[in-house]
Design a protein around this motif. Structure first.
Motif, PDB file in Angstrom:
ATOM      1  N   THR A  84      -4.637  -8.777  -7.160  1.00 37.25           N
ATOM      2  CA  THR A  84      -5.759  -7.858  -6.953  1.00 37.25           C
ATOM      3  C   THR A  84      -5.987  -7.628  -5.465  1.00 37.25           C
ATOM      4  OG1 THR A  84      -6.833  -8.554  -9.014  1.00 37.25           O
ATOM      5  CG2 THR A  84      -8.216  -7.480  -7.359  1.00 37.25           C
ATOM      6  N   SER A  85      -5.907  -8.696  -4.671  1.00 43.26           N
ATOM      7  CA  SER A  85      -6.099  -8.573  -3.226  1.00 43.26           C
ATOM      8  C   SER A  85      -5.028  -7.683  -2.607  1.00 43.26           C
ATOM      9  CB  SER A  85      -6.064  -9.964  -2.577  1.00 43.26           C
ATOM     10  OG  SER A  85      -7.084 -10.786  -3.092  1.00 43.26           O
ATOM     11  N   ILE A  86      -3.783  -7.882  -3.037  1.00 40.76           N
ATOM     12  CA  ILE A  86      -2.689  -7.067  -2.507  1.00 40.76           C
ATOM     13  C   ILE A  86      -2.854  -5.615  -2.934  1.00 40.76           C
ATOM     14  CG2 ILE A  86      -0.201  -6.647  -2.660  1.00 40.76           C
ATOM     15  CD1 ILE A  86       0.202  -9.673  -2.739  1.00 40.76           C
ATOM     16  N   GLU A  87      -3.202  -5.402  -4.207  1.00 38.55           N
ATOM     17  CA  GLU A  87      -3.373  -4.037  -4.701  1.00 38.55           C
ATOM     18  C   GLU A  87      -4.495  -3.315  -3.958  1.00 38.55           C
ATOM     19  OE1 GLU A  87      -1.996  -1.782  -7.109  1.00 38.55           O
ATOM     20  OE2 GLU A  87      -0.350  -3.116  -6.555  1.00 38.55           O
ATOM     21  N   THR A  88      -5.523  -4.073  -3.562  1.00 38.89           N
ATOM     22  CA  THR A  88      -6.620  -3.480  -2.798  1.00 38.89           C
ATOM     23  C   THR A  88      -6.113  -2.919  -1.480  1.00 38.89           C
ATOM     24  OG1 THR A  88      -8.249  -4.972  -3.784  1.00 38.89           O
ATOM     25  CG2 THR A  88      -8.843  -3.942  -1.694  1.00 38.89           C
ATOM     26  N   GLU A  89      -5.162  -3.635  -0.877  1.00 40.20           N
ATOM     27  CA  GLU A  89      -4.645  -3.222   0.431  1.00 40.20           C
ATOM     28  C   GLU A  89      -3.592  -2.122   0.340  1.00 40.20           C
ATOM     29  OE1 GLU A  89      -6.119  -4.122   2.997  1.00 40.20           O
ATOM     30  OE2 GLU A  89      -7.289  -5.761   2.161  1.00 40.20           O
ATOM     31  N   ILE A  90      -2.831  -2.085  -0.754  1.00 41.32           N
ATOM     32  CA  ILE A  90      -1.743  -1.103  -0.842  1.00 41.32           C
ATOM     33  C   ILE A  90      -2.047   0.000  -1.846  1.00 41.32           C
ATOM     34  CG2 ILE A  90      -0.075  -2.891  -0.229  1.00 41.32           C
ATOM     35  CD1 ILE A  90       0.881  -2.913  -3.107  1.00 41.32           C
TER      36      ILE A  90
END
Length: 224
Positions: A84-90
């Protein structure tokens, strides 16, 4: 006194109770991460988590019945939070190569900053029990989209995913043991993309893209 005034204190107590319960659950999960990372999924006994979390035995059983149940909850929490954290950034990126490159760089950055997290995920027993389907669906979708667009060259997307996962596990173990060097993460990503058939020009363009800061795993809500 109106009915709303009469029920307000009850609603407030209910909210406070839920918040306290969530803090305690998070406290147990935080303790579980440390214990599992140190001892592995099979070795710990419930007493290990009780001592690490600083809670009573009865409190533990209010949330989890077995170490296996706690392991599954810890896996789901950590993997879902990171993805979720990565998806927020990309999330705003549409290029599949850039999305995959940035995601891998963030994952490896997390391993470098948080050795306990890396030690937990790098254990084969934990990898074997990861809920791959729902958690890593965005990665599979990036592989699928990139392959359709001609950006990746592979014969089977599951094999392509296993290539990525295997390299990341080995890289995490290298971070844990201190066998890394400046630029190690980008070298790992570079060779992974080469294995997926990405052109050198596109690889270097993706690696030169500014890397966002990944938020830390929520070890918050420190006490019950």
């Amino acid at each position: 006194m109106s009915q709303a005034q009469q029920t307000e204190p009850i609603n407030h107590r209910t909210l406070v109770g839920r918040q306290r319960r969530e803090r305690t659950r998070q406290k147990i999960l935080n303790a579980a991460l440390k214990v599992f990372a140190l001892k592995g999924p099979e070795a710990p006994v419930i007493e290990d988590f009780i001592v690490e979390a600083g809670i009573a035995r009865g409190t533990f059983y209010n949330y989890f019945r077995t170490t296996q149940e706690l392991l599954q909850a810890t896996l789901e929490w950590l993997s879902a939070d990171l993805i979720t954290s990565i998806e927020t950034e990309i999330g705003d990126l549409s290029d599949s190569v850039l999305r995959l490159t940035t995601g891998m760089r963030l994952w490896l950055g997390k391993a470098e900053l948080d050795p306990t997290w890396a030690a937990f995920f790098a254990r084969p027993e934990c990898i074997d029990q990861l809920p791959f389907g729902p958690v890593f669906a965005p990665v599979m979708q990036d592989l699928r989209n990139g392959h359709t667009a001609g950006l990746f060259q592979f014969t089977n997307e599951r094999v392509a995913f296993d290539l990525i996962a295997g390299i990341l596990v080995i890289a995490m173990r290298s971070h844990i043991s201190g066998r890394t060097y400046p630029g190690y993460a980008d070298d790992i990503v570079r060779i992974t993309l080469q294995g997926l058939g990405v052109t050198p020009t596109r690889i270097e363009a993706a690696l030169s893209h500014p890397l966002p800061a990944l938020r830390r795993t929520p070890m918050s809500m420190s006490s019950s």
